[in-house]
Design an enzyme around this catalytic site. Structure first.
Site, PDB file in Angstrom:
ATOM      1  N   ASP A   5     -19.345 -57.285  68.882  1.00 12.69           N
ATOM      2  CA  ASP A   5     -20.175 -56.018  68.744  1.00 12.69           C
ATOM      3  C   ASP A   5     -21.437 -56.480  68.160  1.00 12.69           C
ATOM      4  O   ASP A   5     -21.690 -56.488  67.097  1.00 12.69           O
ATOM      5  CB  ASP A   5     -19.235 -55.127  67.813  1.00 12.69           C
TER       6      ASP A   5
ATOM      7  N   TYR B  38     -29.723 -54.829  65.781  1.00  8.57           N
ATOM      8  CA  TYR B  38     -29.381 -55.855  64.763  1.00  8.57           C
ATOM      9  C   TYR B  38     -30.237 -57.132  65.173  1.00  8.57           C
ATOM     10  O   TYR B  38     -30.173 -58.164  64.287  1.00  8.57           O
ATOM     11  CB  TYR B  38     -27.824 -56.141  65.221  1.00  8.57           C
TER      12      TYR B  38
ATOM     13  N   LYS C  44     -25.675 -51.632  71.882  1.00  3.71           N
ATOM     14  CA  LYS C  44     -26.115 -50.293  71.467  1.00  3.71           C
ATOM     15  C   LYS C  44     -27.531 -50.198  71.766  1.00  3.71           C
ATOM     16  O   LYS C  44     -28.384 -51.051  71.330  1.00  3.71           O
ATOM     17  CB  LYS C  44     -25.715 -50.027  69.852  1.00  3.71           C
TER      18      LYS C  44
ATOM     19  N   HIS D  62     -26.339 -45.554  69.609  1.00  6.21           N
ATOM     20  CA  HIS D  62     -26.157 -46.109  68.326  1.00  6.21           C
ATOM     21  C   HIS D  62     -25.785 -45.127  67.223  1.00  6.21           C
ATOM     22  O   HIS D  62     -24.925 -44.922  66.418  1.00  6.21           O
ATOM     23  CB  HIS D  62     -27.279 -47.054  67.860  1.00  6.21           C
TER      24      HIS D  62
HETATM   25  P1  NAD Z   1     -17.219 -54.790  57.214  1.00  3.51           P
HETATM   26  O1  NAD Z   1     -16.339 -53.752  56.432  1.00  3.51           O
HETATM   27  O2  NAD Z   1     -16.731 -55.471  58.223  1.00  3.51           O
HETATM   28  O3  NAD Z   1     -17.386 -55.840  55.814  1.00  3.51           O
HETATM   29  C1  NAD Z   1     -17.858 -56.921  56.014  1.00  3.51           C
HETATM   30  C2  NAD Z   1     -18.105 -57.783  54.800  1.00  3.51           C
HETATM   31  O4  NAD Z   1     -16.965 -57.851  54.079  1.00  3.51           O
HETATM   32  C3  NAD Z   1     -18.645 -59.307  54.522  1.00  3.51           C
HETATM   33  O5  NAD Z   1     -20.070 -59.326  54.883  1.00  3.51           O
HETATM   34  C4  NAD Z   1     -18.050 -59.764  53.723  1.00  3.51           C
HETATM   35  O6  NAD Z   1     -18.849 -59.620  52.228  1.00  3.51           O
HETATM   36  C5  NAD Z   1     -16.709 -59.253  53.465  1.00  3.51           C
HETATM   37  N1  NAD Z   1     -15.362 -59.866  54.287  1.00  3.51           N
HETATM   38  C6  NAD Z   1     -15.464 -59.795  55.339  1.00  3.51           C
HETATM   39  N2  NAD Z   1     -14.149 -60.643  55.800  1.00  3.51           N
HETATM   40  C7  NAD Z   1     -13.453 -60.692  54.288  1.00  3.51           C
HETATM   41  C8  NAD Z   1     -12.461 -61.402  54.018  1.00  3.51           C
HETATM   42  N3  NAD Z   1     -11.477 -61.705  54.841  1.00  3.51           N
HETATM   43  N4  NAD Z   1     -12.286 -61.135  52.535  1.00  3.51           N
HETATM   44  C9  NAD Z   1     -13.101 -60.764  51.860  1.00  3.51           C
HETATM   45  N5  NAD Z   1     -14.242 -60.360  52.276  1.00  3.51           N
HETATM   46  C10 NAD Z   1     -14.466 -60.198  53.348  1.00  3.51           C
HETATM   47  O7  NAD Z   1     -18.565 -54.390  57.248  1.00  3.51           O
HETATM   48  P2  NAD Z   1     -19.795 -54.189  58.461  1.00  3.51           P
HETATM   49  O8  NAD Z   1     -20.358 -55.482  58.986  1.00  3.51           O
HETATM   50  O9  NAD Z   1     -20.668 -53.067  57.887  1.00  3.51           O
HETATM   51  O10 NAD Z   1     -18.860 -53.451  59.872  1.00  3.51           O
HETATM   52  C11 NAD Z   1     -18.398 -54.313  60.783  1.00  3.51           C
HETATM   53  C12 NAD Z   1     -19.079 -54.324  62.087  1.00  3.51           C
HETATM   54  O11 NAD Z   1     -19.229 -52.785  62.523  1.00  3.51           O
HETATM   55  C13 NAD Z   1     -20.508 -54.400  61.789  1.00  3.51           C
HETATM   56  O12 NAD Z   1     -20.748 -56.236  61.855  1.00  3.51           O
HETATM   57  C14 NAD Z   1     -21.264 -54.206  63.219  1.00  3.51           C
HETATM   58  O13 NAD Z   1     -20.864 -54.645  64.300  1.00  3.51           O
HETATM   59  C15 NAD Z   1     -20.506 -52.621  63.013  1.00  3.51           C
HETATM   60  N6  NAD Z   1     -21.166 -51.504  62.356  1.00  3.51           N
HETATM   61  C16 NAD Z   1     -21.808 -50.287  63.229  1.00  3.51           C
HETATM   62  C17 NAD Z   1     -22.433 -49.367  62.689  1.00  3.51           C
HETATM   63  C18 NAD Z   1     -22.817 -48.199  63.549  1.00  3.51           C
HETATM   64  O14 NAD Z   1     -23.573 -47.520  63.051  1.00  3.51           O
HETATM   65  N7  NAD Z   1     -22.415 -48.488  64.649  1.00  3.51           N
HETATM   66  C19 NAD Z   1     -22.916 -49.460  61.245  1.00  3.51           C
HETATM   67  C20 NAD Z   1     -22.172 -50.582  60.447  1.00  3.51           C
HETATM   68  C21 NAD Z   1     -21.550 -51.681  61.145  1.00  3.51           C
END
Ligand code: NAD
Length: 276
Positions: free
Chosen positions: A47, A52, A77, A110
């Site tokens: 994704d 990004y 997106k 998005h």
């Molecule tokens: P997430 O909830 O996936 O959290 C990621 C963070 O959690 C990492 O940076 C790390 O600090 C921690 N983490 C990850 N794995 C871990 C583990 N096993 N143990 C402990 N800590 C851990 O947050 P995100 O990146 O905001 O969301 C995931 C994806 O969703 C994004 O990368 C993106 O692709 C998507 N996203 C989309 C939108 C949108 O507006 N459509 C907005 C935000 C994110």
């Protein structure tokens, strides 16, 4: 390695892996290694987004993986500032070019960005991209039910997916029910609550301990049992691997009740009615 991840069938018959790899906030030069690690660990869905600024690196990792294109599911997106019919078509071409692909599996608006008043017109361009076979599926992100109503009135193509903020502290029961009633798959962004506090919540720790898993694994398991698509992000190889090892166990009714009690109806990200 073949994928360990089950798929959900979207409303157009296309199969989408229920767990993918999110790459928000991974810089373009680092995303190549992160996506390569994810593909090696068995992820087949990635994704990304124009906003990004890492579509190029994502595409490079896909190309050098040597995996057949039809085994991958690539989502990107449309950036808010590129909404509008013709600008969407141009932005889509540019995304495909950066990714080095002939098509994406899922193209998402998005954010609705309602202050621009362009998302319905934008979706018309998405319909053309779908008809031309350059996106296998089209959908939206951060759409509230009222925005879905506008699309339903103006288009016959029901979005395949709505990607929204969703995690145990922001469970989005109403949105999930609306999506289910319309045949839209709910995809959870920030499924781990961005690693900010959720994974230290004692209830989550206790459930993890009970199953001999990590907090991140039981949170992802909770999403999967709810029927969500999840796209956890990490740049740490051990966590990338940990986050896909979520298929050999089941949460029971007590665990699910304990998760249900964690809902605080609290967003980490912007409100879809306000984000420009
Ligand atoms: P997430 O909830 O996936 O959290 C990621 C963070 O959690 C990492 O940076 C790390 O600090 C921690 N983490 C990850 N794995 C871990 C583990 N096993 N143990 C402990 N800590 C851990 O947050 P995100 O990146 O905001 O969301 C995931 C994806 O969703 C994004 O990368 C993106 O692709 C998507 N996203 C989309 C939108 C949108 O507006 N459509 C907005 C935000 C994110």
């Amino acid at each position: 390695m073949s994928s360990k991840v089950p798929s959900l069938t979207l409303n157009n018959g296309i199969e989408m892996p229920q767990l993918g790899f999110g790459v928000w906030q991974i810089p373009d030069d680092e995303v190549v290694g992160a996506v390569a690690t994810a593909l090696d660990a068995g992820y087949r869905s990635i994704d990304t987004a124009s906003a990004y600024a890492n579509e190029k690196g994502t595409g490079r990792a896909i190309a050098s993986s040597g995996l057949p294109r039809d085994e991958l599911f690539v989502t990107t997106k449309l950036r808010n500032s590129e909404q509008g019919h013709d600008s969407t078509l141009r932005a889509f071409d540019a995304s495909l070019e950066r990714l080095g692909l002939d098509y994406v599996d899922l193209y998402l608006i998005h954010w609705p960005s309602p202050s621009r008043g362009l998302y319905a017109e934008t979706y018309k361009a998405f319909e053309k991209i779908l008809a031309d076979g350059r996106a296998r599926s089209i959908g939206v992100s951060n759409f509230l039910p009222e925005h879905l109503d506008v699309l339903a009135a103006e288009s016959s193509v029901v979005p395949a997916v709505n990607q929204i903020e969703l995690h145990p502290q922001f469970q989005q029961a109403q949105a999930r029910a609306v999506h289910a009633s319309r045949g839209i798959v709910t995809e959870a962004w920030s499924p781990l609550g961005q690693g900010k506090g959720l994974l230290e919540v004692p209830t989550v720790g206790a459930i993890a301990h009970k199953h001999g898993r990590t907090p991140a694994q039981v949170v992802l398991r909770w999403h999967l049992q709810l029927g969500n698509v999840v796209i956890p992000k990490s740049s740490t190889p051990s966590r990338i691997k940990e986050n896909i090892e979520v298929f050999g166990f089941e949460l029971d009714d007590d665990d699910l009740a304990a998760f249900a009690a964690l809902d605080e109806d609290r967003r980490l990200g912007g409100h879809p009615a306000e984000v420009r």
